[in-house]
Design a protein around this motif. Structure first.
Motif, PDB file in Angstrom:
ATOM      1  N   GLU A   1      40.432  43.084  25.166  1.00  0.00           N
ATOM      2  CA  GLU A   1      40.844  44.302  25.867  1.00  0.00           C
ATOM      3  C   GLU A   1      42.270  44.751  25.596  1.00  0.00           C
TER       4      GLU A   1
ATOM      5  N   ASN B   1      45.479  56.318  28.895  1.00  0.00           N
ATOM      6  CA  ASN B   1      44.877  55.402  29.850  1.00  0.00           C
ATOM      7  C   ASN B   1      45.640  54.075  29.841  1.00  0.00           C
TER       8      ASN B   1
ATOM      9  N   VAL C   1      40.848  46.240  33.227  1.00  0.00           N
ATOM     10  CA  VAL C   1      40.020  45.737  32.127  1.00  0.00           C
ATOM     11  C   VAL C   1      39.619  44.281  32.302  1.00  0.00           C
TER      12      VAL C   1
ATOM     13  N   GLU D   1      41.791  51.491  40.175  1.00  0.00           N
ATOM     14  CA  GLU D   1      40.708  52.241  39.529  1.00  0.00           C
ATOM     15  C   GLU D   1      40.558  53.650  40.099  1.00  0.00           C
TER      16      GLU D   1
ATOM     17  N   LYS E   1      45.705  50.208  30.634  1.00  0.00           N
ATOM     18  CA  LYS E   1      44.787  49.093  30.858  1.00  0.00           C
ATOM     19  C   LYS E   1      45.520  47.980  31.602  1.00  0.00           C
TER      20      LYS E   1
ATOM     21  N   SER F   1      42.804  51.822  34.184  1.00  0.00           N
ATOM     22  CA  SER F   1      41.550  51.067  34.118  1.00  0.00           C
ATOM     23  C   SER F   1      41.859  49.589  34.265  1.00  0.00           C
TER      24      SER F   1
END
Length: 67
Positions: free
Chosen positions: A49, A3, A32, A24, A5, A30
Motif C-alpha cells: 500500500e 488522496n 489502507v 475515512e 493513504k 483512505s
C-alpha cells in the motif's frame, strides 16, 4: 486533490475503528491498513500500500514492535 493513504497502529480496537471511521469520512483520506501492533504483518502491508502517513499509538511499549 491528492488522496492521503494512512496506516493505523493502535492496540485498542474501539479507538482504532473509531479513528479509521473518522479518517475515512474525509474525501481525501483512505485508511489502507490497520493493526493492533507493528508485528510481522507490517512490512508486507507497507510494500503493498505504501502509506503516506503512519499513526502509531503512544501506548506501544515494545520498541521493536514498530521497527
Amino acid at each position: 486533490m491528492t488522496n492521503i493513504k494512512v496506516f493505523l497502529i493502535e492496540p485498542q480496537t474501539l479507538i482504532r475503528c473509531a479513528l479509521a471511521a473518522l479518517l475515512e469520512s474525509r474525501n481525501n483520506i483512505s485508511v489502507v491498513g490497520q493493526t493492533a501492533d507493528g508485528g510481522s504483518q507490517l512490512p508486507a502491508q507497507f510494500e503493498k500500500e505504501l502509506p503516506n502517513v503512519v499513526l502509531i499509538s503512544a501506548e506501544l511499549t515494545e520498541p521493536s514492535s514498530v521497527q
